[in-house]
Design an enzyme around this catalytic site. Structure first.
Site, PDB file in Angstrom:
ATOM      1  N   SER A 111       0.826  -1.207   0.000  1.00 21.32           N
ATOM      2  CA  SER A 111       0.000   0.000   0.000  1.00 21.32           C
ATOM      3  C   SER A 111       0.862   1.259   0.000  1.00 21.32           C
ATOM      4  O   SER A 111       0.337   2.367  -0.016  1.00 21.32           O
ATOM      5  CB  SER A 111      -0.935  -0.001   1.224  1.00 21.32           C
ATOM      6  N   ASN A 141      -2.130  -2.797  13.133  1.00 26.61           N
ATOM      7  CA  ASN A 141      -3.595  -2.642  13.078  1.00 26.61           C
ATOM      8  C   ASN A 141      -4.068  -1.390  13.817  1.00 26.61           C
ATOM      9  O   ASN A 141      -4.926  -0.655  13.327  1.00 26.61           O
ATOM     10  CB  ASN A 141      -4.287  -3.887  13.645  1.00 26.61           C
ATOM     11  N   THR A 184     -40.103  26.567  -9.578  1.00 25.16           N
ATOM     12  CA  THR A 184     -40.356  25.167  -9.218  1.00 25.16           C
ATOM     13  C   THR A 184     -40.482  24.467 -10.565  1.00 25.16           C
ATOM     14  O   THR A 184     -40.963  25.072 -11.537  1.00 25.16           O
ATOM     15  CB  THR A 184     -41.663  24.995  -8.411  1.00 25.16           C
ATOM     16  N   HIS A 185     -40.015  23.251 -10.655  1.00 19.23           N
ATOM     17  CA  HIS A 185     -40.007  22.492 -11.925  1.00 19.23           C
ATOM     18  C   HIS A 185     -39.249  23.248 -13.025  1.00 19.23           C
ATOM     19  O   HIS A 185     -39.529  23.051 -14.203  1.00 19.23           O
ATOM     20  CB  HIS A 185     -41.422  22.198 -12.419  1.00 19.23           C
ATOM     21  N   SER A 204     -13.708  27.976 -26.811  1.00 19.45           N
ATOM     22  CA  SER A 204     -13.769  26.831 -27.708  1.00 19.45           C
ATOM     23  C   SER A 204     -12.709  27.019 -28.779  1.00 19.45           C
ATOM     24  O   SER A 204     -12.473  28.134 -29.229  1.00 19.45           O
ATOM     25  CB  SER A 204     -15.156  26.758 -28.348  1.00 19.45           C
ATOM     26  N   LYS A 250     -17.579  31.414 -28.000  1.00 22.45           N
ATOM     27  CA  LYS A 250     -17.963  30.619 -26.826  1.00 22.45           C
ATOM     28  C   LYS A 250     -17.206  30.983 -25.558  1.00 22.45           C
ATOM     29  O   LYS A 250     -16.042  31.346 -25.581  1.00 22.45           O
ATOM     30  CB  LYS A 250     -17.732  29.131 -27.113  1.00 22.45           C
ATOM     31  N   ASN A 306     -17.325  28.837 -22.160  1.00 20.23           N
ATOM     32  CA  ASN A 306     -17.971  27.657 -21.565  1.00 20.23           C
ATOM     33  C   ASN A 306     -17.777  27.608 -20.051  1.00 20.23           C
ATOM     34  O   ASN A 306     -16.682  27.878 -19.561  1.00 20.23           O
ATOM     35  CB  ASN A 306     -17.412  26.380 -22.200  1.00 20.23           C
ATOM     36  N   GLU A 365     -19.400  22.885 -14.808  1.00 23.71           N
ATOM     37  CA  GLU A 365     -19.730  21.542 -15.304  1.00 23.71           C
ATOM     38  C   GLU A 365     -18.952  20.470 -14.547  1.00 23.71           C
ATOM     39  O   GLU A 365     -19.483  19.419 -14.190  1.00 23.71           O
ATOM     40  CB  GLU A 365     -19.441  21.445 -16.802  1.00 23.71           C
ATOM     41  N   TYR A 413      -9.641  -6.695  12.305  1.00 25.64           N
ATOM     42  CA  TYR A 413      -9.000  -6.188  11.090  1.00 25.64           C
ATOM     43  C   TYR A 413      -8.969  -7.259  10.007  1.00 25.64           C
ATOM     44  O   TYR A 413      -8.674  -8.422  10.268  1.00 25.64           O
ATOM     45  CB  TYR A 413      -7.559  -5.738  11.401  1.00 25.64           C
ATOM     46  N   GLN A 421      -7.446  -2.247   3.861  1.00 25.09           N
ATOM     47  CA  GLN A 421      -6.390  -1.443   3.243  1.00 25.09           C
ATOM     48  C   GLN A 421      -6.935  -0.666   2.039  1.00 25.09           C
ATOM     49  O   GLN A 421      -6.359   0.334   1.630  1.00 25.09           O
ATOM     50  CB  GLN A 421      -5.230  -2.360   2.820  1.00 25.09           C
ATOM     51  N   LYS A 446      -8.172   3.557   1.891  1.00 26.97           N
ATOM     52  CA  LYS A 446      -7.448   4.830   1.812  1.00 26.97           C
ATOM     53  C   LYS A 446      -7.531   5.528   0.464  1.00 26.97           C
ATOM     54  O   LYS A 446      -7.798   6.740   0.399  1.00 26.97           O
ATOM     55  CB  LYS A 446      -5.989   4.606   2.222  1.00 26.97           C
TER      56      LYS A 446
HETATM   57  N1  ARG Z   1      -1.171  -1.371   5.172  1.00 26.30           N
HETATM   58  C1  ARG Z   1      -2.136  -1.881   6.088  1.00 26.30           C
HETATM   59  C2  ARG Z   1      -3.483  -1.153   5.885  1.00 26.30           C
HETATM   60  O1  ARG Z   1      -3.492  -0.131   5.293  1.00 26.30           O
HETATM   61  C3  ARG Z   1      -1.688  -1.665   7.485  1.00 26.30           C
HETATM   62  C4  ARG Z   1      -2.192  -2.660   8.475  1.00 26.30           C
HETATM   63  C5  ARG Z   1      -1.652  -3.976   8.188  1.00 26.30           C
HETATM   64  N2  ARG Z   1      -1.875  -4.905   9.228  1.00 26.30           N
HETATM   65  C6  ARG Z   1      -1.606  -6.199   9.067  1.00 26.30           C
HETATM   66  N3  ARG Z   1      -1.806  -6.940  10.055  1.00 26.30           N
HETATM   67  N4  ARG Z   1      -1.159  -6.646   7.946  1.00 26.30           N
HETATM   68  O2  ARG Z   1      -4.538  -1.625   6.278  1.00 26.30           O
END
Ligand code: ARG
Length: 466
Positions: free
Chosen positions: A31, A118, A163-164, A285, A291, A293, A298, A325, A330, A333
């Site tokens: 990650s 974790n 309205t509408h 444009s 134009k 825009n 948008e 966990y 993971q 994120k």
């Molecule tokens: N990179 C992991 C995550 O974002 C971190 C936690 C990993 N924990 C584990 N026991 N492998 O979730």
């Protein structure tokens, strides 16, 4: 970023492994490509943890000092672009810890006492999302100020209310702008609520069950600006509600942005000409020289797609996960990072567009006066002056609208004679309520569009926003 070229077992956890992972396993497992964004939070969490371990006598003062200093070195290496992130080391936690150990030696290896990745990732991510709540709150405040400035300038400018998307009744520009202040104020309070709820520290939950070391979770919680530690270690490492709440609040906010964006697209068109957008927020444009825009509007109309997509993705990731966990988490994120970036950019762009737009007062007024927009005022007059039941007044007015429509004119252009042919009791006084200025002025009910009420709300928001 370095790839793992050899098949050696992971140096951080590979004790029981004879060989290293397959290259594809490394790719799917790592990650670091995205969670390096958590470096500052990871280092702050580790510094708080090390200081607490020393205060509790779990770590020597000299080791804790070395760790504290070493982590600052890592921080400056990352910020100076001198840090080499390693995919083999999976994530930001192992990358930082490994480099720390290179710098400070043995002491670095003691940092991970009484914690796990974790709870580490849980605290890092919470700190990051908490910062994003603060950024959203600040961004929304600026946006509200921009709408408020528009409202103040045009508290009594008359425009059509829809309205509408059909002309309904005349309203004031200030009233319309303040509608968005209300919407974004609710968004702001959602981020404030979410922030309050997420401000508990999961650090010290360790892998899932807590730890046998005599740690002080209240100390680390305090050091990291949390109100208190989380109360259940299982929940601590498996909870991502804080990210979901942030995403949900972001989705509602982006929906609001998309609604004003759509109004801007319509209002800035040659057919409407209600507003002129600044050159700063429009594009030309390459083939049609005339134009201008409304691209920013948008794009803002579209951005909810991404943010809501991230929200649905994280719900889907979390759905049905057993405690505690799981590596599925993971995947939380990238979605949250992208949604947050999109939201902050959107808030800034909308603030700029709103500040720089110019309302076309004459066009707004003319549009407000067309489309039988004061028909309700006429019906209300029939009730007030002639004592008609509202349903009958509605019917009389409808007949007059049909008459005007047939003649290709608007309500105030009907003669008194024509009006009296529909209801004999109508007097010349009726023409007073058929003007749009009188119409908006008469809407004095609390929360209504009358310039008097708008001015009161402007004053209230000015006091609130400072
Ligand atoms: N990179 C992991 C995550 O974002 C971190 C936690 C990993 N924990 C584990 N026991 N492998 O979730």
């Amino acid at each position: 970023m370095t790839q793992s070229k050899d098949t050696a077992a992971n140096t951080m956890w590979g004790g029981r492994f004879a060989s290293g992972p397959d290259a594809i396993m490394t790719a799917i497992n790592a990650s670091i490509g995205f969670d390096q964004r958590l470096y500052a939070q990871d280092i702050a969490g580790s510094r708080a943890h090390a200081a607490m371990l020393a205060a509790q006598g779990i770590l020597s003062d000299s080791d804790a000092a070395a760790i504290g200093e070493g982590l600052l070195t890592v921080l400056s290496e990352i910020e100076g672009g001198k840090f080499t992130f390693s995919t083999a080391l999976e994530d930001i936690h192992l990358n930082v810890e490994s480099r720390l150990t290179e710098i400070v030696g043995e002491a670095g290896k003691r940092l991970h006492t009484g914690r796990s990745r974790n709870d580490q990732v849980a605290v890092d991510f919470r700190l990051w999302v908490r910062d994003q709540c603060d950024a959203a709150i600040a961004g929304l405040t600026e946006l509200m100020r921009a709408f408020l400035a528009q409202a103040e300038a045009g508290a009594d400018w008359v425009m059509p209310g829809f309205t509408h998307l059909q002309t309904a009744q005349p309203v004031t520009w200030g009233h319309h702008m303040l509608a968005y202040v209300e919407m974004f104020a609710r968004d702001r309070s959602r981020f404030e609520d979410a922030r309050k709820r997420m401000n508990e520290c999961p650090l010290g939950a360790a892998a899932l069950a807590g730890t046998s070391f005599p740690i002080d979770r209240f100390a680390t919680a305090k050091a990291l600006g949390f109100d208190r530690p989380t109360a259940n270690s299982l929940d601590s490492v498996s909870d991502r509600d804080f990210a979901l709440e942030f995403l949900a609040a972001s989705s509602i906010c982006a929906m609001h942005l998309s609604r004003f964006a759509e109004e801007l697209v319509i209002w800035s068109s040659a057919q409407f000409r209600f507003v002129r957008l600044s050159d700063k927020w429009t594009t030309g444009s390459s083939i049609m020289p005339q134009k201008k825009n409304p691209d920013a509007a948008e794009l803002l109309r579209a951005k909810l797609g991404r943010i809501l997509g991230a929200t649905v993705a994280l719900f889907t990731i979390m759905k049905g996960l057993v405690l505690t966990y799981s590596k599925d988490m993971q995947e939380d994120k990238e979605q949250t990072f992208d949604a947050a970036d999109t939201l902050m950019l959107g808030l800034a762009a909308m603030t700029g567009m709103v500040s720089d737009m110019t309302a076309n007062r004459e066009v707004l007024r003319a549009a407000a006066a067309s489309g039988f927009s004061t028909a309700t005022d006429l019906a209300d007059w029939l009730v007030r002056r002639l004592g008609l039941p509202f349903r009958d007044a509605h019917h009389v007015t409808g007949t007059l609208v049909a008459m005007a429509e047939k003649a290709g004119i608007d309500l105030p252009d009907l003669t008194l004679q024509q009006m009296q042919s529909v209801h004999a009791g109508i007097t010349a006084e009726v023409f007073e309520v058929l003007g749009v200025e009188n119409s908006v002025r008469s809407r004095l009910s609390y929360g209504g569009t009358s310039p008097v009420r708008v001015a009161e709300q402007v004053a209230r928001w000015k006091a609130a926003l400072g």
